[in-house]
Design a protein around this motif. Structure first.
Motif, mmCIF file in Angstrom:
data_model
loop_
_atom_site.group_PDB
_atom_site.id
_atom_site.type_symbol
_atom_site.label_atom_id
_atom_site.label_comp_id
_atom_site.label_asym_id
_atom_site.label_seq_id
_atom_site.Cartn_x
_atom_site.Cartn_y
_atom_site.Cartn_z
ATOM 1 N N MET A 1 0.930 -1.290 0.133
ATOM 2 C CA MET A 1 -0.196 0.102 -0.008
ATOM 3 C C MET A 1 0.911 1.339 -0.110
ATOM 4 O O MET A 1 1.856 1.312 0.702
ATOM 5 C CB MET A 1 -0.930 0.041 1.133
ATOM 6 C CG MET A 1 -1.646 1.310 1.283
ATOM 7 S SD MET A 1 -2.736 1.216 2.946
ATOM 8 C CE MET A 1 -3.943 0.150 2.337
ATOM 9 N N PRO A 2 0.555 2.170 -0.689
ATOM 10 C CA PRO A 2 1.216 3.595 -0.935
ATOM 11 C C PRO A 2 1.334 4.116 0.516
ATOM 12 O O PRO A 2 0.392 4.247 1.263
ATOM 13 C CB PRO A 2 0.713 4.266 -1.857
ATOM 14 C CG PRO A 2 -0.296 3.457 -2.664
ATOM 15 C CD PRO A 2 -0.703 2.184 -1.710
ATOM 16 N N THR A 3 2.574 4.638 0.813
ATOM 17 C CA THR A 3 2.762 5.330 2.222
ATOM 18 C C THR A 3 2.073 6.854 2.053
ATOM 19 O O THR A 3 1.957 7.221 3.360
ATOM 20 C CB THR A 3 4.123 5.323 2.541
ATOM 21 O OG1 THR A 3 4.788 6.053 1.798
ATOM 22 C CG2 THR A 3 4.650 3.716 2.820
ATOM 23 N N LYS A 143 -0.921 -13.624 -9.594
ATOM 24 C CA LYS A 143 -0.530 -12.190 -10.086
ATOM 25 C C LYS A 143 -1.765 -11.629 -10.806
ATOM 26 O O LYS A 143 -1.758 -10.386 -10.282
ATOM 27 C CB LYS A 143 0.779 -12.772 -11.008
ATOM 28 C CG LYS A 143 1.741 -13.280 -10.301
ATOM 29 C CD LYS A 143 3.095 -13.143 -11.340
ATOM 30 C CE LYS A 143 4.328 -13.841 -10.708
ATOM 31 N NZ LYS A 143 5.207 -13.912 -11.858
ATOM 32 N N ARG A 146 -3.494 -10.290 -7.884
ATOM 33 C CA ARG A 146 -2.960 -9.092 -7.274
ATOM 34 C C ARG A 146 -3.060 -7.863 -7.742
ATOM 35 O O ARG A 146 -3.416 -6.773 -7.298
ATOM 36 C CB ARG A 146 -1.410 -9.299 -7.102
ATOM 37 C CG ARG A 146 -0.483 -8.484 -6.336
ATOM 38 C CD ARG A 146 0.936 -8.739 -6.509
ATOM 39 N NE ARG A 146 1.776 -7.849 -5.529
ATOM 40 C CZ ARG A 146 2.928 -8.043 -5.713
ATOM 41 N NH1 ARG A 146 3.779 -8.732 -6.270
ATOM 42 N NH2 ARG A 146 3.678 -6.826 -4.966
ATOM 43 N N ARG A 147 -3.070 -8.029 -9.231
ATOM 44 C CA ARG A 147 -3.040 -6.963 -10.170
ATOM 45 C C ARG A 147 -4.532 -6.263 -10.239
ATOM 46 O O ARG A 147 -4.806 -4.944 -10.002
ATOM 47 C CB ARG A 147 -2.699 -7.232 -11.350
ATOM 48 C CG ARG A 147 -2.559 -6.017 -12.512
ATOM 49 C CD ARG A 147 -2.283 -6.488 -13.815
ATOM 50 N NE ARG A 147 -1.126 -7.053 -13.806
ATOM 51 C CZ ARG A 147 -0.741 -8.586 -14.164
ATOM 52 N NH1 ARG A 147 -1.819 -9.231 -14.308
ATOM 53 N NH2 ARG A 147 0.462 -8.917 -14.033
ATOM 54 N N ARG A 150 -5.214 -4.492 -6.806
ATOM 55 C CA ARG A 150 -4.591 -3.113 -6.655
ATOM 56 C C ARG A 150 -5.361 -2.241 -7.354
ATOM 57 O O ARG A 150 -5.158 -1.114 -6.882
ATOM 58 C CB ARG A 150 -3.143 -3.589 -7.045
ATOM 59 C CG ARG A 150 -2.164 -2.457 -6.874
ATOM 60 C CD ARG A 150 -0.927 -2.477 -7.590
ATOM 61 N NE ARG A 150 -0.892 -2.947 -9.106
ATOM 62 C CZ ARG A 150 -0.090 -3.774 -9.509
ATOM 63 N NH1 ARG A 150 0.860 -4.109 -8.892
ATOM 64 N NH2 ARG A 150 -0.256 -4.127 -10.787
ATOM 65 N N TRP A 204 -1.589 -13.442 -0.263
ATOM 66 C CA TRP A 204 -0.200 -12.987 -0.897
ATOM 67 C C TRP A 204 -0.620 -11.750 -1.583
ATOM 68 O O TRP A 204 0.237 -10.883 -1.576
ATOM 69 C CB TRP A 204 0.486 -14.224 -1.630
ATOM 70 C CG TRP A 204 1.537 -13.800 -2.466
ATOM 71 C CD1 TRP A 204 2.894 -13.319 -2.070
ATOM 72 C CD2 TRP A 204 1.362 -13.341 -3.872
ATOM 73 N NE1 TRP A 204 3.420 -12.996 -2.965
ATOM 74 C CE2 TRP A 204 2.829 -13.001 -4.149
ATOM 75 C CE3 TRP A 204 0.626 -13.186 -4.916
ATOM 76 C CZ2 TRP A 204 3.188 -12.320 -5.367
ATOM 77 C CZ3 TRP A 204 0.951 -12.752 -5.866
ATOM 78 C CH2 TRP A 204 2.153 -12.353 -6.437
ATOM 79 N N ARG A 207 -0.973 -8.479 0.420
ATOM 80 C CA ARG A 207 -0.374 -7.916 1.381
ATOM 81 C C ARG A 207 0.273 -6.425 0.996
ATOM 82 O O ARG A 207 0.570 -5.697 2.023
ATOM 83 C CB ARG A 207 1.311 -8.725 1.003
ATOM 84 C CG ARG A 207 1.309 -10.169 1.651
ATOM 85 C CD ARG A 207 2.788 -10.646 1.802
ATOM 86 N NE ARG A 207 3.312 -10.522 0.416
ATOM 87 C CZ ARG A 207 4.457 -11.145 -0.153
ATOM 88 N NH1 ARG A 207 5.203 -11.507 0.844
ATOM 89 N NH2 ARG A 207 4.793 -11.121 -1.190
ATOM 90 N N ASP A 208 0.321 -6.037 -0.402
ATOM 91 C CA ASP A 208 0.517 -4.624 -0.538
ATOM 92 C C ASP A 208 -0.551 -3.871 0.066
ATOM 93 O O ASP A 208 -0.370 -2.451 0.138
ATOM 94 C CB ASP A 208 0.484 -4.474 -2.145
ATOM 95 C CG ASP A 208 1.815 -5.017 -2.763
ATOM 96 O OD1 ASP A 208 2.603 -5.222 -1.812
ATOM 97 O OD2 ASP A 208 1.837 -5.337 -3.999
ATOM 98 N N LEU A 209 -1.690 -4.333 0.172
ATOM 99 C CA LEU A 209 -2.897 -3.420 0.691
ATOM 100 C C LEU A 209 -2.960 -3.447 2.263
ATOM 101 O O LEU A 209 -3.636 -2.877 2.991
ATOM 102 C CB LEU A 209 -4.056 -3.900 0.280
ATOM 103 C CG LEU A 209 -4.447 -3.908 -1.264
ATOM 104 C CD1 LEU A 209 -5.729 -4.295 -2.020
ATOM 105 C CD2 LEU A 209 -4.087 -2.582 -1.823
ATOM 106 N N SER A 224 -7.579 3.875 -1.892
ATOM 107 C CA SER A 224 -6.353 4.515 -2.023
ATOM 108 C C SER A 224 -6.521 5.875 -2.400
ATOM 109 O O SER A 224 -6.666 6.146 -3.494
ATOM 110 C CB SER A 224 -5.594 3.561 -3.296
ATOM 111 O OG SER A 224 -4.431 4.020 -3.407
#
Length: 382
Positions: A1-3, A143, A146-147, A150, A204, A207-209, A224
């Motif tokens: 996730m963007p900071t 994958k 995930r895309r 996101r 998996w 995770r970015d979120l 976001s």
């Protein structure tokens, strides 16, 4: 996730936003028919299609007004244009605003613009091409999942929910979450379903979120940027029983998420400004108030112009008086100079006189012949 993310204005509590894509076809024609039907049935008070804007000839804009609850007026603006890319789809954006904070028990504004026939595909998410109010299975590849997730949370136009099936469900478990949601949320929630074997790959991909889905549970994904006050644990449901009964915990999580103060979705600010400042669908009373406001504004402008004219006239009169006095003073004879007043010497003359004072004087020489000196000698003899 963007900071970090660029700052955006918060979504007012009175505003209901939506965005999507319409499949190939004449979307403005569909909207005209649907709005006319809703007006004839009394679902809306009136609607208006604005004239074509020369600056944006590919965009069509519709305005509609209706009342909900205790006679609360809702104003809405729908714009339709060709979607970016090579496809023939058309992208639409809807911004509705009520006179008081939005109540999700009110009808969805999209249901008052678009027809509700099942063969009318207007409710596809503009980012991921998925439909709110339906079950959308996740891709088999991790994958791709995930895309997809996101991209889904970008923009902030929809609420995305991921549900993991603990076991393969039958027909009784294929009930969309939207069935249990209030009308104002049914067209804003996109439901993703993960098969039993996708649990590890799903977490998996998430995770970015910064969130995880419990086995057999669900989670409401953050946007976001995420809304203020979002905590992943508070919007995660440990168990969702897909047996045809209401998933009360998940419905509660979605309701609480929708109540969080969120930033305006991408590109929504100009549309909200246009809704507020370029509104044409006025009632008779509103038109009367508008004309009264214009009359008052013109009266103030006229009064200001009158005051400026009077000030200009007064200044001009004073300028003429000053000019006349100056001209009279210029025609008077020059003052007489007394003869005793000697002309002032020039600086060169003054310097010459000063130098003459310091010039050495030569002594007087005695005359060689008798003449004027003789009386002096005679005087010495005597």
């Amino acid at each position: 996730m963007p900071t970090s993310s660029p700052a955006r204005f918060p979504t007012p509590a009175t505003v209901w936003p939506a965005r999507g894509r319409h499949t190939p076809g004449d979307a403005p024609a569909v909207l005209r028919r649907s709005l006319q039907q809703h007006k004839d049935s009394g679902a809306i008070d009136d609607f208006l299609e604005l004239p074509e804007d020369p600056a944006a000839p590919a965009e069509r804009v519709f305005q509609a007004r209706w009342r909900v609850g205790d006679d609360v007026t809702v104003r809405a603006r729908m714009s339709v244009r060709t979607a970016p890319g090579d496809g023939p789809e058309q992208e639409w954006m809807l911004i509705a605003e009520a006179e008081r904070p939005w109540d999700h028990a009110w009808p969805s504004p999209t249901s008052l613009f678009w027809p509700q026939e099942p063969d009318t595909a207007w409710d596809r998410d503009a980012a991921v091409r998925l439909s709110p109010g339906k079950i959308n299975p996740l891709p088999e590849d991790d994958k791709d999942t995930r895309r997809l997730l996101r991209d889904a949370v970008r923009g902030g136009w929809h609420i995305h929910v991921v549900v993991h099936e603990a076991m393969t469900t039958g027909e009784h478990g294929r009930v969309p979450l939207a069935r249990w949601l209030p009308p104002g949320l049914r067209h804003r929630v996109v439901e993703h379903r993960a098969a039993p074997q996708q649990h590890r790959g799903l977490n998996w991909a998430l995770r970015d979120l910064g969130v995880q889905v419990p086995r057999g549970g669900a989670v409401v994904l953050p946007g976001s940027p995420a809304p203020e006050g979002y905590e992943a644990g508070e919007f995660s449901v440990r168990a969702v029983y897909l047996d045809g009964s209401e998933p009360a915990d998940l419905v509660d999580a979605v309701r609480r998420f929708a109540a969080l103060p969120a930033p305006l979705p991408d590109d929504a600010e100009p549309a909200l400004t246009a809704l507020r400042e370029d509104w044409h669908l006025l009632t008779v009373h509103e038109e009367l108030e508008r004309q009264r406001g214009l009359v008052a504004m013109y009266a103030e402008a006229l009064e200001a112009m009158t005051q400026s004219r009077d000030l200009y006239r007064e200044a001009a009169e004073r300028a003429h008086e000053a000019l006349a006095a100056y001209q009279e003073a210029g025609e008077a004879p020059a003052p007489h100079r007394e003869p005793s007043q000697a002309p002032v010497a020039s600086p060169l003359q003054q310097l010459t006189r000063t130098l003459e004072r310091f010039r050495p004087r030569r002594p007087a020489t005695a005359p060689q012949d008798g003449g004027e000196a003789q009386p002096e000698r005679a005087a010495s003899r005597s």
